[in-house]
Design a protein around this motif. Structure first.
Motif, PDB file in Angstrom:
ATOM      1  N   GLY A  71     -79.275 -29.789  -3.932  1.00 44.59           N
ATOM      2  CA  GLY A  71     -78.859 -28.615  -4.693  1.00 44.59           C
ATOM      3  C   GLY A  71     -77.539 -28.889  -5.372  1.00 44.59           C
ATOM      4  O   GLY A  71     -76.806 -29.816  -4.999  1.00 44.59           O
ATOM      5  N   GLU A  72     -77.212 -28.063  -6.372  1.00 44.61           N
ATOM      6  CA  GLU A  72     -76.029 -28.331  -7.189  1.00 44.61           C
ATOM      7  C   GLU A  72     -75.429 -27.028  -7.702  1.00 44.61           C
ATOM      8  O   GLU A  72     -76.134 -26.057  -7.972  1.00 44.61           O
ATOM      9  CB  GLU A  72     -76.427 -29.212  -8.384  1.00 44.61           C
ATOM     10  CG  GLU A  72     -75.310 -29.481  -9.367  1.00 44.61           C
ATOM     11  CD  GLU A  72     -75.762 -30.332 -10.553  1.00 44.61           C
ATOM     12  OE1 GLU A  72     -74.892 -30.812 -11.298  1.00 44.61           O
ATOM     13  OE2 GLU A  72     -76.987 -30.508 -10.734  1.00 44.61           O
ATOM     14  N   ALA A  73     -74.121 -27.015  -7.802  1.00 40.58           N
ATOM     15  CA  ALA A  73     -73.399 -25.925  -8.468  1.00 40.58           C
ATOM     16  C   ALA A  73     -72.168 -26.524  -9.131  1.00 40.58           C
ATOM     17  O   ALA A  73     -71.612 -27.525  -8.660  1.00 40.58           O
ATOM     18  CB  ALA A  73     -72.997 -24.835  -7.477  1.00 40.58           C
ATOM     19  N   TYR A  74     -71.746 -25.919 -10.223  1.00 39.58           N
ATOM     20  CA  TYR A  74     -70.650 -26.481 -11.007  1.00 39.58           C
ATOM     21  C   TYR A  74     -69.437 -25.556 -10.983  1.00 39.58           C
ATOM     22  O   TYR A  74     -69.530 -24.361 -10.737  1.00 39.58           O
ATOM     23  CB  TYR A  74     -71.084 -26.706 -12.459  1.00 39.58           C
ATOM     24  CG  TYR A  74     -71.671 -25.481 -13.126  1.00 39.58           C
ATOM     25  CD1 TYR A  74     -70.868 -24.570 -13.793  1.00 39.58           C
ATOM     26  CD2 TYR A  74     -73.044 -25.230 -13.059  1.00 39.58           C
ATOM     27  CE1 TYR A  74     -71.408 -23.434 -14.388  1.00 39.58           C
ATOM     28  CE2 TYR A  74     -73.592 -24.096 -13.639  1.00 39.58           C
ATOM     29  CZ  TYR A  74     -72.770 -23.207 -14.303  1.00 39.58           C
ATOM     30  OH  TYR A  74     -73.304 -22.072 -14.878  1.00 39.58           O
ATOM     31  N   GLU A  75     -68.297 -26.146 -11.238  1.00 40.21           N
ATOM     32  CA  GLU A  75     -67.041 -25.406 -11.270  1.00 40.21           C
ATOM     33  C   GLU A  75     -66.909 -24.625 -12.573  1.00 40.21           C
ATOM     34  O   GLU A  75     -67.262 -25.106 -13.640  1.00 40.21           O
ATOM     35  CB  GLU A  75     -65.863 -26.378 -11.154  1.00 40.21           C
ATOM     36  CG  GLU A  75     -64.495 -25.720 -11.167  1.00 40.21           C
ATOM     37  CD  GLU A  75     -63.378 -26.728 -11.016  1.00 40.21           C
ATOM     38  OE1 GLU A  75     -62.717 -26.742  -9.960  1.00 40.21           O
ATOM     39  OE2 GLU A  75     -63.161 -27.515 -11.970  1.00 40.21           O
ATOM     40  N   ASP A  76     -66.403 -23.395 -12.484  1.00 34.15           N
ATOM     41  CA  ASP A  76     -66.103 -22.588 -13.659  1.00 34.15           C
ATOM     42  C   ASP A  76     -64.840 -21.791 -13.353  1.00 34.15           C
ATOM     43  O   ASP A  76     -64.882 -20.693 -12.809  1.00 34.15           O
ATOM     44  CB  ASP A  76     -67.260 -21.638 -13.988  1.00 34.15           C
ATOM     45  CG  ASP A  76     -67.086 -20.948 -15.330  1.00 34.15           C
ATOM     46  OD1 ASP A  76     -65.925 -20.831 -15.789  1.00 34.15           O
ATOM     47  OD2 ASP A  76     -68.088 -20.524 -15.928  1.00 34.15           O
ATOM     48  N   GLN A  77     -63.697 -22.377 -13.687  1.00 36.95           N
ATOM     49  CA  GLN A  77     -62.434 -21.766 -13.302  1.00 36.95           C
ATOM     50  C   GLN A  77     -62.185 -20.443 -14.012  1.00 36.95           C
ATOM     51  O   GLN A  77     -61.446 -19.600 -13.507  1.00 36.95           O
ATOM     52  CB  GLN A  77     -61.284 -22.742 -13.565  1.00 36.95           C
ATOM     53  CG  GLN A  77     -61.332 -23.964 -12.666  1.00 36.95           C
ATOM     54  CD  GLN A  77     -60.029 -24.751 -12.655  1.00 36.95           C
ATOM     55  OE1 GLN A  77     -59.030 -24.322 -13.206  1.00 36.95           O
ATOM     56  NE2 GLN A  77     -60.059 -25.907 -12.015  1.00 36.95           N
ATOM     57  N   HIS A  78     -62.811 -20.248 -15.168  1.00 37.05           N
ATOM     58  CA  HIS A  78     -62.656 -18.959 -15.864  1.00 37.05           C
ATOM     59  C   HIS A  78     -63.146 -17.818 -14.996  1.00 37.05           C
ATOM     60  O   HIS A  78     -62.588 -16.711 -15.013  1.00 37.05           O
ATOM     61  CB  HIS A  78     -63.426 -18.981 -17.183  1.00 37.05           C
ATOM     62  CG  HIS A  78     -63.383 -17.671 -17.917  1.00 37.05           C
ATOM     63  ND1 HIS A  78     -62.286 -17.266 -18.647  1.00 37.05           N
ATOM     64  CD2 HIS A  78     -64.300 -16.667 -18.020  1.00 37.05           C
ATOM     65  CE1 HIS A  78     -62.527 -16.071 -19.177  1.00 37.05           C
ATOM     66  NE2 HIS A  78     -63.737 -15.688 -18.808  1.00 37.05           N
ATOM     67  N   TRP A  79     -64.203 -18.064 -14.222  1.00 36.21           N
ATOM     68  CA  TRP A  79     -64.764 -17.043 -13.335  1.00 36.21           C
ATOM     69  C   TRP A  79     -64.292 -17.220 -11.903  1.00 36.21           C
ATOM     70  O   TRP A  79     -64.859 -16.630 -10.973  1.00 36.21           O
ATOM     71  CB  TRP A  79     -66.300 -17.080 -13.405  1.00 36.21           C
ATOM     72  CG  TRP A  79     -66.837 -16.744 -14.760  1.00 36.21           C
ATOM     73  CD1 TRP A  79     -67.370 -17.614 -15.659  1.00 36.21           C
ATOM     74  CD2 TRP A  79     -66.870 -15.459 -15.382  1.00 36.21           C
ATOM     75  NE1 TRP A  79     -67.743 -16.964 -16.808  1.00 36.21           N
ATOM     76  CE2 TRP A  79     -67.449 -15.630 -16.663  1.00 36.21           C
ATOM     77  CE3 TRP A  79     -66.475 -14.186 -14.995  1.00 36.21           C
ATOM     78  CZ2 TRP A  79     -67.637 -14.572 -17.554  1.00 36.21           C
ATOM     79  CZ3 TRP A  79     -66.666 -13.124 -15.887  1.00 36.21           C
ATOM     80  CH2 TRP A  79     -67.239 -13.329 -17.139  1.00 36.21           C
ATOM     81  N   GLY A  80     -63.261 -18.037 -11.714  1.00 34.63           N
ATOM     82  CA  GLY A  80     -62.700 -18.205 -10.383  1.00 34.63           C
ATOM     83  C   GLY A  80     -63.530 -19.065  -9.456  1.00 34.63           C
ATOM     84  O   GLY A  80     -63.396 -18.976  -8.233  1.00 34.63           O
TER      85      GLY A  80
END
Length: 351
Positions: A42-51
């Motif tokens: 499984g995978e998830a990516y970083e999105d600092q705009h959404w914390g």
């Protein structure tokens, strides 16, 4: 099950710019679950705009290392309930973990997920995947276009002062439809000024034209715009789908918004019940995320799984795209397999 948490840095082939900033490397968390000799990813990516940061996702996942070690996977729905606190608090981290469980479950059943979910296979029902041209100068966008000049649909990132110039110049070079993603950058006045020309330029859909808080503007735009309008930033959770039906023609349902693939299935059912068109995409991810999204392809109106084409690093094999045509993986589960002679995805750090 044995849980492995992997941080993976993904250099992009080209710097990607949207209104939230410019990035050259995508930071992702990959989860590997192993049981009875089978491995799910499984995978998830970083999105600092959404914390959403790598550090927070890894910390959240670490909290499930010990409980997962004593868990025997048999039913992904039961597993989702098992990790429900993670789904509620850290849906991106939960997505990586639950996706790996769904992948492992499919492999345990010796079938692809789409078949386990009883989606009837029909190659003609699989929509074409668009190819993404990131926000950039006119010169750079045209250079990117030259790398894929015969794609049947282009997803063009907009939000700069040259938006219409870019579309006009691209139209001189291709007859393919455009799907434009504005990431909420336009004002209502701009959108109204552009609508007629967007129609003549064969724009197939507009993704998130206005800021998520401008609901009055979206209502006015929807009343006059003949082009389908798709919510992305306005649809960040399951609870927002019903609200989006008032202002949009469709929704972009990314698994990281909902905490996994099962909740995404439920989101699709909810959106369909409201008469909304459904788009799904994998942003910029490896073949893990793209392959997982491809399992829903038979149920969608619009899709983009070109993420692996936009990054330099290839960590495995999964869904294939040939000039927009999606070839579902033959492998079981989500259809991802590690590259030969590689024991695990290439990583910047492994735990």
């Amino acid at each position: 099950m044995r849980l492995k948490i992997i941080r993976c840095d993904l250099p992009l082939k080209h710097v990607m710019t949207i209104f939230r900033g410019t990035i050259s490397v995508i930071r992702a968390v990959i989860v590997e679950l192993e049981q009875d000799g089978l491995k799910g990813y499984g995978e998830a990516y970083e999105d600092q705009h959404w914390g959403i940061t790598i550090e927070d996702m890894i910390t959240a996942l670490e909290g499930y290392r010990a409980p997962t070690t004593g868990y025997a996977l048999a039913d992904p729905y039961a597993f989702m309930r098992f990790i429900q606190p993670l789904v509620d608090e850290f849906p991106a981290a939960a997505t990586a973990l639950e996706m790996a469980a769904c992948d492992l479950w499919g492999k345990m059943r010796n079938t692809p997920l789409w078949n386990a979910w009883r989606y009837k296979f029909d190659q003609n029902r699989i929509p074409l995947s668009s190819y993404t041209l990131g926000l950039d100068s006119l010169y750079r966008i045209l250079e990117k276009f030259k790398e894929q000049p015969d794609w049947p649909i282009y997803r063009v990132k907009l939000g700069a002062h040259e938006d219409m110039v870019i579309l006009r110049e691209l139209r001189k070079r291709t007859k393919a439809p455009f799907r434009i993603d504005v990431n909420g950058c336009w004002t209502l006045q701009q959108a109204l000024e552009y609508v007629d020309e967007l129609t003549t330029l064969n724009v197939e859909l507009i993704e998130q034209p206005l800021h998520p808080e401008d609901k009055d503007g979206m209502k006015k735009l929807k009343e006059v715009c003949p082009i389908p309008i798709i919510a992305d930033e306005s649809c960040r959770s399951f609870a927002e789908i019903e609200e989006c039906a008032k202002y949009f023609d469709g929704v972009n349902l990314k698994p990281v918004k909902f905490g996994g693939l099962i909740r995404t299935r439920q989101a699709i059912e909810k959106a369909r019940s409201l008469g909304l068109k459904i788009m799904m995409g994998n942003t910029i991810e490896t073949s893990i995320g793209a392959s997982a999204v491809s399992q829903f392809a038979l149920t969608l109106d619009y899709i983009y799984v070109d993420g692996p084409l936009l990054i330099e690093k290839k960590i495995g094999q999964g869904v294939q795209i040939h000039r927009g045509h999606i070839i579902l993986p033959r492998e079981n589960g989500i259809g991802f397999s590690v590259l030969p002679h590689t024991s695990a995805p290439s990583t910047a750090g492994m735990q």
